[in-house]
Design an enzyme around this catalytic site. Structure first.
Site, PDB file in Angstrom:
ATOM      1  N   GLU A 177      58.408  75.015  41.160  1.00  0.00           N
ATOM      2  CA  GLU A 177      58.875  75.604  42.430  1.00  0.00           C
ATOM      3  C   GLU A 177      58.275  76.590  41.818  1.00  0.00           C
ATOM      4  OE1 GLU A 177      62.179  74.448  40.785  1.00  0.00           O
ATOM      5  OE2 GLU A 177      61.371  75.919  39.497  1.00  0.00           O
ATOM      6  N   ASP A 178      58.005  77.669  42.959  1.00  0.00           N
ATOM      7  CA  ASP A 178      57.641  79.226  43.144  1.00  0.00           C
ATOM      8  C   ASP A 178      58.885  80.393  42.565  1.00  0.00           C
ATOM      9  OD1 ASP A 178      56.145  78.471  46.324  1.00  0.00           O
ATOM     10  OD2 ASP A 178      55.336  78.634  43.871  1.00  0.00           O
ATOM     11  N   VAL A 179      57.993  81.027  42.453  1.00  0.00           N
ATOM     12  CA  VAL A 179      59.216  82.478  42.142  1.00  0.00           C
ATOM     13  C   VAL A 179      60.410  82.776  43.136  1.00  0.00           C
ATOM     14  CG1 VAL A 179      59.362  85.161  41.594  1.00  0.00           C
ATOM     15  CG2 VAL A 179      57.487  83.666  40.467  1.00  0.00           C
ATOM     16  N   LYS A 321      55.104  75.523  51.952  1.00  0.00           N
ATOM     17  CA  LYS A 321      55.010  76.974  52.675  1.00  0.00           C
ATOM     18  C   LYS A 321      53.672  76.698  53.862  1.00  0.00           C
ATOM     19  CE  LYS A 321      56.806  80.010  48.690  1.00  0.00           C
ATOM     20  NZ  LYS A 321      56.828  81.125  47.761  1.00  0.00           N
TER      21      LYS A 321
END
Lengths: 363, 141
Positions: A177-179, A321
């Site tokens: 997953e993203d930050v 997103k």
């Protein structure tokens, strides 16, 4: 041998390294006072040199030139594979023209050049939860400067490295997953290869203890189902990355006001097909391409005139997103186009990664 | 740093009264920004591998004609590799005027890693741009 009436099958011929092991194992065993296990993870490699026979097989090149093609990476054209191939091709008569059978006795003994000991890698698997919106998967370092403190892999591997007394690790997970995205639910499967570990035997209790240590050391991540697994584990985990579904929860903002009725229809959309061009935010490191992905189901939760929460179940590899904000119209359809408004994503959480591996332990 | 090229807010095409007649990515006889090369071992469809097209500041991206007979050439304005041109504006020119800064973008350009900083420094911030517009307005009145 044929004259003697004996026929030898290929398998009857003892490999040189097998004979060597038969000789050396008992000697090592006696010297060290422990039984020898030929299948253990502890590997001792011995490199021998015997200069007088180094060029012994070179005659095969004249007999079978097409087996020995020079390649850029190889130091010598006479690789093991190439020699085996040539030996299979060459006719017995041609072979005997160049080389005596049986071969002549060597004049010198071979010399041990190098002895190296190595511990075979062990694999630890589990699932991790991520509770921070400020934590990268891997260390984020640009020009030698660390941009964000720590990382998921470091927080998990730190303690394992210490306990297993390993030299280094390779962390992999079933996707990532993203930050700024949290991982909730049962978490995301991961596997860590511990390279050259000096300690490899751990009981289930000890593993539980290790799990507790990791969980006590940080509130940014938590692990569960921590266990030792085999190398084939990595394959199962990567399978999940490509094939299995994921569920998410997104907090969405819209520019124009929405009422409950305006978003209700989203709940009825099933198997929505998306065309997603490589998102702009990753274009600097990924090739431009179009990917078709499916949103299996959606469930909306109205918050106020400009906000709602959307739960989605999607195919692996879907950029969430971009599905919300549309990425300059490069992901179609998107929430904005579906609602006929401009939408943006404020928060994203991974609710589940639907891979049933590693096995659940009663923690 | 990836760059998205869009029309500036003061561009004549974005002023009221202008209707777009056509958009053309064919810059010259030999050069179309729409060249579609499918290449590589990627298992997904590769679009527009325009890797061969490196742009300088004055390289034209496309030409837009308005219904009142005017023709405008849109330039890259930065140095970099042309990654993608927006085909959506070909099929739906309206979005160029309705959403010039998002769906109506012109192209995506990726500057060379070494030039990234100098490219950014050569641009104006929103504030600096507004000052330029203000000066332009004052000097003409």
């Amino acid at each position: 041998f044929r004259k003697l009436g004996l026929s030898l099958a290929k398998d009857d011929i003892v490999q040189l390294k097998e004979a060597y092991k038969w000789i050396i194992h008992p000697q090592l065993s006696e010297e060290l006072g422990v039984p020898a296990d030929g299948k253990s993870l502890f590997e001792v490699s011995v490199v021998f040199a015997h200069p007088e026979t180094d060029e012994e097989c070179h005659f095969l090149a004249t007999a079978c030139p097409d087996c020995f093609k020079p390649a850029k990476n190889k130091q010598s054209v006479f690789t093991r594979m190439a020699v085996i191939k040539a030996l299979e091709k060459i006719k017995e008569e041609d072979f005997l023209k160049h080389f005596p059978c049986p071969p002549s006795s060597p004049k010198n003994l071979c010399v041990a050049l190098e002895i190296q000991c190595n511990n075979g890698a062990v694999f630890v698997a589990g699932r991790y939860n991520k509770y921070s919106r400020n934590l990268p998967q891997t260390p984020w370092i640009i020009d030698g400067e660390r941009k964000l403190e720590s990382s998921v892999e470091e927080l998990i591997s730190e303690h394992l490295m210490a306990e297993f007394k390993a030299e280094s690790f390779n962390f992999s997970s079933s996707g990532r997953e993203d930050v700024d995205v949290r991982t909730l639910g049962k978490g995301r499967p991961f596997a860590i290869e511990l390279v050259n570990p000096r300690r490899i035997h751990f009981t289930a209790e000890e593993m539980k203890g290790l799990q507790q240590t990791i969980n006590n050391s940080s509130d940014k991540i938590q692990v569960r189902d921590l266990q030792l697994v085999t190398r084939s584990a990595i394959g199962r985990m990567k399978e999940g990355e490509e094939e299995k579904t994921k569920t998410y929860s997104a907090l969405i903002w819209t520019d124009k006001a929405i009422q409950k009725e305006d978003i209700a229809f989203l709940d009825d959309i099933k198997e929505l097909k998306l065309d997603q061009k490589t998102p702009l935010r990753v274009l600097h490191r990924r090739p431009l391409a179009v990917r078709c992905r499916i949103i299996h189901t959606m469930q909306s939760e109205y918050i106020d005139e400009h906000h709602f929460r959307l739960h989605l179940k999607t195919q692996a590899g879907t950029y969430i997103k971009e599905f919300v904000h549309g990425d300059f119209g490069r992901t179609k359809p998107n929430i904005g186009s579906l609602l006929n408004r401009t939408a943006d994503i404020l928060e994203l959480d991974v609710e589940s990664v639907d891979v049933d591996w590693p096995p659940t332990l009663d923690n | 740093r990836i760059c998205v090229i869009t029309l500036a807010e003061a561009h004549p095409l974005l002023q009221s009264g202008k209707t777009i007649k056509s958009i053309n990515y064919q810059i010259s006889a030999n050069c179309s920004r729409l060249q579609n090369k499918v290449s590589g071992k990627s298992k997904r469809v590769r679009l527009f591998d325009l890797g061969a097209q490196f742009l300088t500041e004055l390289a034209p991206l496309c030409r837009i004609s308005s219904s009142d007979g005017e023709e405008y050439t849109i330039y890259s304005c930065i140095r970099g590799r042309l990654i993608e041109v927006n085909e959506n504006i070909l099929s739906n020119p309206a979005i160029l005027q309705e959403k010039p800064s998002t769906e109506g973008y012109i192209a995506v350009v990726l500057p060379k890693f070494e030039e990234s900083k100098s490219v950014t420094q050569g641009l104006l911030t929103q504030k600096e741009y507004e000052e330029v517009l203000l000066k332009r307005l004052n000097s003409s009145s």
